[in-house]
Design an enzyme around this catalytic site. Structure first.
Site, PDB file in Angstrom:
ATOM      1  N   CYS A   1     -63.420 -45.064 -62.563  1.00  0.00           N
ATOM      2  CA  CYS A   1     -63.841 -44.193 -61.883  1.00  0.00           C
ATOM      3  C   CYS A   1     -63.146 -44.085 -59.859  1.00  0.00           C
ATOM      4  CB  CYS A   1     -65.187 -42.644 -62.548  1.00  0.00           C
ATOM      5  SG  CYS A   1     -65.086 -42.505 -63.772  1.00  0.00           S
TER       6      CYS A   1
ATOM      7  N   CYS B   1     -65.164 -39.715 -68.642  1.00  0.00           N
ATOM      8  CA  CYS B   1     -66.635 -39.452 -67.425  1.00  0.00           C
ATOM      9  C   CYS B   1     -66.060 -38.101 -66.470  1.00  0.00           C
ATOM     10  CB  CYS B   1     -66.107 -40.542 -65.805  1.00  0.00           C
ATOM     11  SG  CYS B   1     -66.814 -42.457 -66.897  1.00  0.00           S
TER      12      CYS B   1
ATOM     13  N   ASN C   1     -68.949 -35.197 -68.482  1.00  0.00           N
ATOM     14  CA  ASN C   1     -68.548 -36.480 -69.469  1.00  0.00           C
ATOM     15  C   ASN C   1     -68.092 -36.096 -70.847  1.00  0.00           C
ATOM     16  OD1 ASN C   1     -71.310 -35.570 -68.962  1.00  0.00           O
ATOM     17  ND2 ASN C   1     -71.324 -37.851 -70.080  1.00  0.00           N
TER      18      ASN C   1
ATOM     19  N   GLU D   1     -66.029 -37.639 -63.336  1.00  0.00           N
ATOM     20  CA  GLU D   1     -65.539 -37.740 -62.228  1.00  0.00           C
ATOM     21  C   GLU D   1     -63.711 -37.780 -62.841  1.00  0.00           C
ATOM     22  OE1 GLU D   1     -68.119 -39.549 -63.082  1.00  0.00           O
ATOM     23  OE2 GLU D   1     -68.446 -41.117 -61.365  1.00  0.00           O
TER      24      GLU D   1
ATOM     25  N   CYS E   1     -68.112 -45.704 -62.548  1.00  0.00           N
ATOM     26  CA  CYS E   1     -68.105 -46.720 -62.843  1.00  0.00           C
ATOM     27  C   CYS E   1     -66.827 -46.886 -62.793  1.00  0.00           C
ATOM     28  CB  CYS E   1     -67.642 -46.188 -63.995  1.00  0.00           C
ATOM     29  SG  CYS E   1     -66.280 -45.673 -65.084  1.00  0.00           S
TER      30      CYS E   1
ATOM     31  N   GLU F   1     -67.501 -36.865 -74.642  1.00  0.00           N
ATOM     32  CA  GLU F   1     -67.878 -38.213 -75.122  1.00  0.00           C
ATOM     33  C   GLU F   1     -66.964 -38.775 -76.396  1.00  0.00           C
ATOM     34  OE1 GLU F   1     -72.610 -39.213 -75.336  1.00  0.00           O
ATOM     35  OE2 GLU F   1     -71.852 -39.737 -73.087  1.00  0.00           O
TER      36      GLU F   1
HETATM   37  N1  THU Z   1     -70.897 -41.294 -67.199  1.00  0.00           N
HETATM   38  C1  THU Z   1     -70.229 -40.593 -66.917  1.00  0.00           C
HETATM   39  O1  THU Z   1     -69.564 -39.234 -66.137  1.00  0.00           O
HETATM   40  N2  THU Z   1     -69.372 -40.462 -64.540  1.00  0.00           N
HETATM   41  C2  THU Z   1     -70.526 -41.901 -64.298  1.00  0.00           C
HETATM   42  O2  THU Z   1     -70.056 -42.050 -63.432  1.00  0.00           O
HETATM   43  C3  THU Z   1     -71.495 -43.097 -65.200  1.00  0.00           C
HETATM   44  C4  THU Z   1     -71.275 -42.761 -67.001  1.00  0.00           C
HETATM   45  C5  THU Z   1     -70.766 -41.024 -68.453  1.00  0.00           C
HETATM   46  C6  THU Z   1     -69.788 -41.519 -69.371  1.00  0.00           C
HETATM   47  C7  THU Z   1     -71.036 -41.610 -71.046  1.00  0.00           C
HETATM   48  O3  THU Z   1     -70.405 -40.362 -71.108  1.00  0.00           O
HETATM   49  C8  THU Z   1     -72.252 -41.341 -69.856  1.00  0.00           C
HETATM   50  O4  THU Z   1     -72.692 -40.779 -69.016  1.00  0.00           O
HETATM   51  C9  THU Z   1     -73.132 -42.432 -70.353  1.00  0.00           C
HETATM   52  O5  THU Z   1     -72.679 -43.797 -69.866  1.00  0.00           O
END
Ligand code: THU
Length: 163
Positions: A115, A73, A62, A75, A112, A64
């Site tokens: 994704c 994310c 991920n 994925e 999520c 940010e």
């Molecule tokens: N996140 C992912 O990378 N994948 C998921 O399946 C759930 C959430 C990340 C997004 C954000 O950077 C952090 O986790 C918190 O939500």
């Protein structure tokens, strides 16, 4: 009116030791790449690893952003990269793993909604399901054979055809 029940199935493993070799390898790659996550805001570090039909393994974490919705994310980082670099190579499986700074991630990471929609798109593109292996730092691992278990009643591209 009739009622339609949609049955969703999930394989539940009590630990990584119960996984087959290929799933375990992918989950370990996801765990490894989660260390590269750029997550200064959530401190929640997610890794995703894809196995392509050719045997290549593609990983992502991920990423940010101070403007939160601009982040992405793990994925989608991985699946978009795989399809950009190897558009004709099928995605066979995706594994997801995560760890956090302040607590133990003990429940399997389930993709999520956005994704799930992205995974669904590549299943449609390749006309083949993508196995989804959802892990955590500790605890159970959940596996499903394709996105239909996570995205029942999904949008159908047939609805875009109006001839
Ligand atoms: N996140 C992912 O990378 N994948 C998921 O399946 C759930 C959430 C990340 C997004 C954000 O950077 C952090 O986790 C918190 O939500």
């Amino acid at each position: 009116m009739k009622k339609v029940d949609h049955i969703v199935s999930l394989e539940v493993y009590s630990s990584a030791k119960e996984l087959n070799e290929a799933d375990l390898e992918l989950l370990n790659k996801a765990k490894e790449i989660s260390k590269s996550a750029y997550a200064p805001y959530s401190q929640f570090y997610v890794g995703a690893a894809l196995r392509l039909k050719s045997g290549k393994i593609i990983t992502g974490s991920n990423q940010e952003n101070v403007a939160y919705p601009s982040g992405l994310c793990a994925e989608r980082v991985a699946i978009f990269y795989a399809n950009a670099q190897f558009p004709t190579d099928e995605v066979e499986a995706i594994a997801i793993n995560a760890h956090a700074e302040k607590f133990d991630v003990s429940h399997p990471i389930s993709p999520c909604g956005s994704c799930r929609q992205a995974i669904a798109e590549y299943e449609i593109k390749q006309k083949k399901e993508i196995r989804i292996i959802m892990g955590a730092n500790t605890g159970e691992i959940h596996v499903c054979s394709g996105i239909k278990s996570l995205l029942p009643f999904m949008f159908n591209e047939e609805e875009l055809k109006n001839d």
